[in-house]
Design a protein around this motif. Structure first.
Motif, PDB file in Angstrom:
ATOM      1  N   THR A  19       4.419   1.710  -2.582  1.00 27.77           N
ATOM      2  CA  THR A  19       3.066   1.187  -2.766  1.00 27.77           C
ATOM      3  C   THR A  19       2.079   1.769  -1.762  1.00 27.77           C
ATOM      4  OG1 THR A  19       3.596  -0.692  -1.343  1.00 27.77           O
ATOM      5  CG2 THR A  19       3.907  -0.976  -3.723  1.00 27.77           C
ATOM      6  N   SER A  20       2.452   2.862  -1.115  1.00 26.07           N
ATOM      7  CA  SER A  20       1.584   3.432  -0.092  1.00 26.07           C
ATOM      8  C   SER A  20       1.835   4.936   0.012  1.00 26.07           C
ATOM      9  CB  SER A  20       1.868   2.768   1.265  1.00 26.07           C
ATOM     10  OG  SER A  20       1.276   3.500   2.325  1.00 26.07           O
ATOM     11  N   TRP A  21       0.826   5.648   0.452  1.00 28.71           N
ATOM     12  CA  TRP A  21       1.016   7.065   0.763  1.00 28.71           C
ATOM     13  C   TRP A  21       2.094   7.219   1.832  1.00 28.71           C
ATOM     14  CZ3 TRP A  21      -0.990  11.495  -1.280  1.00 28.71           C
ATOM     15  CH2 TRP A  21      -0.729  12.680  -0.568  1.00 28.71           C
ATOM     16  N   HIS A  22       2.229   6.223   2.673  1.00 21.01           N
ATOM     17  CA  HIS A  22       3.135   6.297   3.820  1.00 21.01           C
ATOM     18  C   HIS A  22       4.525   5.757   3.493  1.00 21.01           C
ATOM     19  CE1 HIS A  22      -0.522   7.324   5.930  1.00 21.01           C
ATOM     20  NE2 HIS A  22      -1.075   6.213   5.485  1.00 21.01           N
ATOM     21  N   SER A  23       4.775   5.387   2.232  1.00 20.93           N
ATOM     22  CA  SER A  23       6.128   5.025   1.819  1.00 20.93           C
ATOM     23  C   SER A  23       6.999   6.265   1.789  1.00 20.93           C
ATOM     24  CB  SER A  23       6.092   4.379   0.428  1.00 20.93           C
ATOM     25  OG  SER A  23       5.312   3.205   0.402  1.00 20.93           O
ATOM     26  N   ARG A 128      -1.284   3.361  -6.050  1.00 24.93           N
ATOM     27  CA  ARG A 128      -0.253   3.188  -5.020  1.00 24.93           C
ATOM     28  C   ARG A 128      -0.545   4.042  -3.783  1.00 24.93           C
ATOM     29  NH1 ARG A 128       5.113   1.389  -7.121  1.00 24.93           N
ATOM     30  NH2 ARG A 128       4.849   0.730  -9.271  1.00 24.93           N
ATOM     31  N   ASP A 131      -4.258   4.542   0.003  1.00 25.38           N
ATOM     32  CA  ASP A 131      -4.455   4.305   1.440  1.00 25.38           C
ATOM     33  C   ASP A 131      -4.190   5.536   2.277  1.00 25.38           C
ATOM     34  OD1 ASP A 131      -1.712   4.495   1.108  1.00 25.38           O
ATOM     35  OD2 ASP A 131      -1.234   2.779   2.381  1.00 25.38           O
ATOM     36  N   LYS A 132      -4.226   6.729   1.693  1.00 24.65           N
ATOM     37  CA  LYS A 132      -3.921   7.937   2.469  1.00 24.65           C
ATOM     38  C   LYS A 132      -4.869   8.101   3.644  1.00 24.65           C
ATOM     39  CE  LYS A 132      -3.437  12.914   2.471  1.00 24.65           C
ATOM     40  NZ  LYS A 132      -3.634  14.202   1.797  1.00 24.65           N
ATOM     41  N   PRO A 136      -8.476   1.731   2.104  1.00 26.63           N
ATOM     42  CA  PRO A 136      -8.624   2.175   0.716  1.00 26.63           C
ATOM     43  C   PRO A 136     -10.019   1.887   0.171  1.00 26.63           C
ATOM     44  CG  PRO A 136      -6.585   0.932   1.004  1.00 26.63           C
ATOM     45  CD  PRO A 136      -7.377   0.759   2.259  1.00 26.63           C
TER      46      PRO A 136
END
Length: 518
Positions: A19-23, A128, A131-132, A136
């Motif tokens: 659910t995130s760029w950081h996943s 998803r 949030d990079k 967001p």
């Protein structure tokens, strides 16, 4: 609302938590169906995230083929895809991202669902990954049978005037994935969504969209060949309102959009904001004595209104037609929902210019106005365009997408001086003219060389047009039968008109009109 076809609980849990760029996307096997603008953006994004990407497309541009090779995505071009390639079965994808052009009954999509592989669209992936870059952006989502692009541009221009960083994206031509990856980030994304894109949203845990505000501008017959039925098409469009947090904007003149809002599962506190060309009630946008008004976003909604602009001012910037005024009201409602002041909206409208291919005035030759509305790709859009003029030589035809044109011809027969039929789906149009305008001068362009279709149509139209007429390209059909897209069709129309104005061809029609039917 998860995908019932996922049979591997461990994989389902992993996907739900992406659910995130950081996943952790590394090593995830993803099949990307399609390699156009959207498909390439998906592949490029997933490769950057470390996924194992396998792109399948029946057609790929030279540019995208080279770029996919450079970024390290595998590509398979099996031509016309009528069965599942063995290479895809061996790849055994854990996730498939479907480009908007792939219908739900496409062999690859059906195989993917049967195999227990999750299916997302590019919009879910973008949500998803939003949030990079820091916080967001807020999402404002826009759909409808017609007016989406203009309303998206109007809304973005209004928000830009308030000082926020805003980008129009989505079906307007800029993939949302490209917008969310912009290194500077955005405060607001104004996203045009097609019914194809909406079909795939809000199906999977972790990928549910929660837009700030949303609108379905209108609903008319369109894309039944893709969705299979009117009810499926409308259900896809209605998804734009799901989980809206602040404002669900709807068209008071279109009861279908009102019903969509009434039945939508929204976040507590979200308001229903109506718009139409009549006097506004509390919580509405509308018109009083030629003044566009906001009675929704102010404290004393019962007794006062905020002035936005006037019909006279909209006329000076090419937004005076009824359908354009409705788009302005919808855009203003969306902009006001995010805090844009009325004075900012007024100033943004003063400098706004409508895009090419949308009731674009190309030239006036011998007192005949030539208008390019190639973007009128369905009967609803063509109806709005025809309504704007009193005496029309109508250039019509293309891919009708299974939609009935009979009512359109019947409604506008009295305003027609003549008609010129182009495109591959000519039988339905010819029959409609025979029934509803049997004495109308009617021409057909039957050119094997597609480069000559529009020059021939313009010559025929110009030859029969009288001073005061409007030669109107409002095809009521898609363009891909004879042109690359609607923009290509519009450019060819404009080029043919300019050639005519420069004296490149002064001929009258060499082909007689079809004879009146008994």
């Amino acid at each position: 609302m998860g995908n019932p076809h996922i049979v591997n609980p461990e994989l389902a849990d992993r996907l739900a938590h992406l659910t995130s760029w950081h996943s952790d996307w590394s090593g995830l096997r993803v099949a990307v169906y399609g390699a156009g603008v959207t498909g390439f953006a998906v592949a490029d994004t997933l490769v950057e995230l470390g996924a194992d990407v396998f792109v399948i497309a029946s057609q790929v541009s030279d540019e995208h083929r080279q770029l996919l090779d450079i970024i390290g995505a595998r590509l398979l071009e099996p031509g016309q895809i009528s069965m599942v390639p063995e290479e895809l079965e061996r790849f055994d994808p854990e996730l498939a991202i479907v480009s908007p052009g792939f219908r739900p009954d496409h062999p690859l999509v059906l195989w993917t669902e049967r195999s227990g592989t999750a299916i997302w669209g590019d919009i879910e992936l973008a949500w998803r990954l939003r949030d990079k870059v820091g916080r967001p952006a807020e999402w404002i989502c826009i759909t409808g049978t017609n007016g989406k692009t203009t309303t998206t541009q109007l809304t973005a221009s209004m928000i830009l005037g308030s000082g926020l960083r805003v980008a129009p994206a989505g079906n307007i031509g800029v993939p949302v994935l490209d917008a969310v990856r912009d290194p500077q980030g955005w405060d607001v994304l104004v996203i045009e969504l097609s019914s194809f894109q909406l079909h795939w949203i809000n199906r999977n845990p972790g990928g549910m969209l929660y837009p700030h505000s949303s609108v379905c501008l209108n609903i008319a017959d369109d894309h039944y060949d893709w969705h299979g039925s009117a009810s499926a098409y409308r259900a896809a469009k209605a998804k734009v309102y799901e989980n809206t947090r602040v404002a669900c904007v709807y068209n008071k003149a279109d009861p279908v959009t009102r019903g969509m809002v009434e039945n939508a599962d929204v976040v507590d506190g979200a308001r229903a904001i109506g718009f139409d060309l009549g006097a506004p009630g509390p919580s509405d946008f509308g018109i009083v004595d030629g003044i566009l008004c906001d009675r929704a976003f102010l404290e004393d909604r019962q007794h006062s209104a905020l002035e936005l602009t006037t019909l006279a001012e909209l006329q000076t910037v090419g937004l005076g037609a009824p359908h354009s005024v409705a788009n302005v009201l919808a855009a203003a409602a969306l902009a006001r929902s995010i805090g844009v002041e009325p004075a900012v909206i007024h100033e943004a409208l003063r400098s706004f210019r409508i895009d090419q291919h949308r009731t674009e005035h190309v030239a006036t030759i011998a007192e005949v106005l030539f208008v390019n509305d190639s973007k009128a790709t369905n009967p609803h859009a063509a109806n709005a365009s025809l309504t704007s003029f009193d005496s029309v030589v109508w250039i019509v035809g293309g891919l009708l997408k299974g939609v009935d044109v009979d009512d359109l011809v019947a409604r506008h027969a009295p305003r027609l001086s003549a008609a010129v039929i182009i495109g591959v789906d000519r039988d339905a149009l010819r029959s409609a003219f025979e029934r509803h305008a049997p004495t109308l001068p009617l021409f057909e362009v039957d050119e094997a060389d597609t480069s000559q279709v529009m020059p021939a149509a313009v010559r025929l139209a110009a030859g029969v047009a009288r001073p005061g007429d409007v030669v109107l390209l409002a095809p009521a059909g898609a363009a891909m039968d004879q042109f690359i897209n609607y923009a290509d069709r519009g450019r060819r129309f404009a080029d043919a008109v300019r050639e005519l104005s420069e004296g490149g061809d002064d001929e009258h029609p060499t082909s007689p009109p079809l004879p009146p039917q008994p």
